[in-house]
Design an enzyme around this catalytic site. Structure first.
Site, PDB file in Angstrom:
ATOM      1  N   HIS A 156      12.153  21.951  -6.676  1.00  0.00           N
ATOM      2  CA  HIS A 156      12.371  21.253  -5.518  1.00  0.00           C
ATOM      3  C   HIS A 156      11.018  20.912  -4.746  1.00  0.00           C
ATOM      4  O   HIS A 156      11.045  20.991  -3.596  1.00  0.00           O
ATOM      5  CB  HIS A 156      13.330  21.935  -4.732  1.00  0.00           C
ATOM      6  CG  HIS A 156      14.599  22.869  -5.454  1.00  0.00           C
ATOM      7  ND1 HIS A 156      15.725  22.053  -5.286  1.00  0.00           N
ATOM      8  CD2 HIS A 156      14.560  23.545  -5.904  1.00  0.00           C
ATOM      9  CE1 HIS A 156      16.517  22.580  -5.981  1.00  0.00           C
ATOM     10  NE2 HIS A 156      16.062  23.758  -6.528  1.00  0.00           N
ATOM     11  N   SER A 277     -11.563   2.105  -0.230  1.00  0.00           N
ATOM     12  CA  SER A 277     -10.858   1.176   0.617  1.00  0.00           C
ATOM     13  C   SER A 277     -12.022   0.217   1.228  1.00  0.00           C
ATOM     14  O   SER A 277     -13.112   0.529   1.763  1.00  0.00           O
ATOM     15  CB  SER A 277     -10.331   1.899   1.481  1.00  0.00           C
ATOM     16  OG  SER A 277     -10.138   1.242   2.859  1.00  0.00           O
ATOM     17  N   LYS A 283     -12.095   6.929   1.769  1.00  0.00           N
ATOM     18  CA  LYS A 283     -11.226   7.085   0.968  1.00  0.00           C
ATOM     19  C   LYS A 283     -11.637   6.753  -0.510  1.00  0.00           C
ATOM     20  O   LYS A 283     -12.678   6.202  -0.833  1.00  0.00           O
ATOM     21  CB  LYS A 283     -10.417   5.787   1.294  1.00  0.00           C
ATOM     22  CG  LYS A 283      -9.488   6.001   2.582  1.00  0.00           C
ATOM     23  CD  LYS A 283      -8.199   6.393   2.263  1.00  0.00           C
ATOM     24  CE  LYS A 283      -7.043   5.463   1.961  1.00  0.00           C
ATOM     25  NZ  LYS A 283      -5.868   6.135   1.990  1.00  0.00           N
ATOM     26  N   GLU A 290      -1.392   5.243  -9.573  1.00  0.00           N
ATOM     27  CA  GLU A 290      -0.297   4.414  -8.909  1.00  0.00           C
ATOM     28  C   GLU A 290      -0.022   3.338  -9.768  1.00  0.00           C
ATOM     29  O   GLU A 290       1.403   2.801  -9.778  1.00  0.00           O
ATOM     30  CB  GLU A 290      -0.825   3.993  -7.525  1.00  0.00           C
ATOM     31  CG  GLU A 290      -1.106   5.194  -6.765  1.00  0.00           C
ATOM     32  CD  GLU A 290      -1.919   4.859  -5.440  1.00  0.00           C
ATOM     33  OE1 GLU A 290      -2.022   3.464  -4.964  1.00  0.00           O
ATOM     34  OE2 GLU A 290      -2.331   5.628  -4.665  1.00  0.00           O
TER      35      GLU A 290
END
Ligand code: ARG
Length: 460
Positions: A156, A277, A283, A290
């Site tokens: 979970h 970024s 970043k 992804e």
């Protein structure tokens, strides 16, 4: 426009119709298989006395030249040919004259395309399998290096019990191993040769289908000519195999994205596999992970597309089936690219072992072991569960871990606890005691790693 079937037509095909119908733009990928299949067909025709030896030699020479010229860039796929089959045949006729016109004896583009596609898939299964094997080797190396790297195991997405990085990666080893075996199954089932099925009803020429099947590396000829030209099951199986590979990669990527986040800091993806970024200078984004996760949708799409295309097609060949190619090619290329990039990312990633271990400690992942300690001292499990629940509450209030409680604090909740509780709930003990096969304990993991090594050796 150069078509093979102009004879019974009195009008030129409208250009839009031609473009809509043509497939050379994408089925040119099949050139090698198409030429190899044609060579086997020509050899068989000669063996059966349908072509003379000289005719066969001429045809083989022509086909060989076409293959070489495509490969060295001398021969380009010009859009005036409808598909790869017409392209090769027309080029053969250009080079060899009338003898080239004999190649298509006893053959249809329907059995030809079925053959090409099967051979293409067979080759690509081989390449995908190799990439999976390389990935498994990387995973196994990381596993061997991290038998004692403790980390929380989750259910979970809540910390549950401690495991090791080796054990966690071992789960993915199993998945990719199954993927390889699924690809092997698909290859085994597809490996019957459709050549010689003609348009749908075989042919009156005395073809030797065993000969071509054998020459082209098949286990034998297909046994029903209508099924042969309209079977695309193997593509659906392949796309399903590829979808599962992507699902596994995607789950793995999701974990790496989480682990690479500031909140987890379990791993740091190498600069070479991260991007920045344009606005936020701090970043370092896990774009590769992804993108792999994102491309999963694209491969599932190919599977759905193929299933839907096939669902209402009457026997035998119908042009709908031309739609099998673009999605399948794209799915294969996508999956191969994703496995290779993922492998690069995972093998250059830095594991922050102290953070993993600290996280396992802070999350009460040893609570079950504290309960087992009580059980070993005669407390019924249900009562032990309740007592450890109280310990956890106490720790949460004081913002400490179970290891950080004093013995007095333990005893205040249950007098059964003694000094050896610390040893019993140490991360090392919690993990090392779990030695049933498949569990994270070092002994169990070592056994499994040996089996994996043997597997990789036997399945190279
Ligand atoms: N381009 C076709 C395909 O991909 C080849 C088979 C064409 N056969 C035919 N009868 N039109 O399926």
């Amino acid at each position: 426009m150069a078509q093979l079937w102009g004879g019974r037509f009195t009008k030129e095909t409208d250009q839009l119709v031609y473009n809509f119908n043509a497939s050379l733009g994408f089925d040119q990928k099949l050139y090698k298989q198409d030429i190899t299949g044609s060579m086997a067909h020509a050899s068989m025709l000669a063996k059966q006395g349908i072509l003379t030896e000289e005719e066969k030699e001429e045809i083989l020479d022509g086909l060989k030249g076409i293959l070489e010229d495509i490969q060295n860039g001398k021969l380009e796929f010009s859009p005036e040919y409808e598909d790869i089959h017409s392209f090769v045949e027309a080029n053969l006729i250009d080079r060899k004259g009338d003898v080239g016109k004999k190649l298509h004896t006893g053959r249809s583009r329907n059995d030809q395309v079925a053959l090409d596609m099967k051979m293409y898939v067979r080759d690509e299964i081989g390449e995908t399998d190799l990439l999976l094997k390389e990935l498994l080797e990387s995973l196994l190396k990381i596993m061997e290096e991290n038998l004692h790297t403790y980390m929380p195991g989750f259910t979970h997405l809540q910390k549950a019990q401690p495991v090791t990085l080796a054990h966690h990666f071992g789960a993915y080893f199993e998945m990719f191993k199954r993927d390889r075996s699924r690809l092997a199954d698909t290859k085994k089932r597809l490996n019957l040769c459709p050549l010689g099925s003609g348009a749908l009803a075989g042919t009156t020429y005395p073809l030797d289908r065993e000969y071509t099947a054998n020459a082209l590396g098949f286990d034998g000829p297909t046994l029903n000519s209508m099924d042969s030209v309209s079977d695309r099951d193997y593509l659906i199986e392949l796309l399903s195999d590829l979808s599962l590979i992507m699902m596994h990669l995607s789950r793995f990527c999701e974990e790496i994205i989480l682990w690479n986040s500031n909140e987890y800091q379990f791993v740091e993806i190498d600069d070479g596999y991260s991007t920045g970024s344009s606005i936020m200078p701090q970043k370092k984004n896990p774009d590769i992970a992804e993108l792999v996760r994102g491309k999963t949708g694209r491969v599932y799409g190919a599977l759905m597309s193929m299933l839907t295309t096939m669902k209402g097609i009457p026997l035998a060949y119908n042009k709908d089936m031309q739609e099998d190619k673009e999605f399948t090619f794209d799915a294969i290329d996508t999956v191969k690219g994703c496995i290779a990039l993922f492998n690069g990312m995972v093998s250059t990633m830095e594991f922050k072992k102290e953070n993993m271990e600290r996280s396992a400690k802070n999350g009460f992942t040893n609570a079950t072991d504290a309960a087992d300690y009580l059980v070993n001292h005669g407390v019924p499990f249900r009562d032990a569960h309740g007592i450890v629940g109280q310990l956890v509450l106490h720790c949460i209030e004081k913002n400490i871990s179970l290891d950080e409680m004093s013995l007095e604090e333990y005893k205040a909740i249950s007098p059964v606890f003694e000094e050896d509780i610390y040893e019993a709930i140490s991360m090392k003990n919690c993990v090392e005691k779990r030695n049933t096969i498949g569990a994270p304990g070092t002994e169990a993991m070592k056994q499994v790693i040996e089996l994996h090594k043997k597997y990789l050796k036997e399945n190279s």
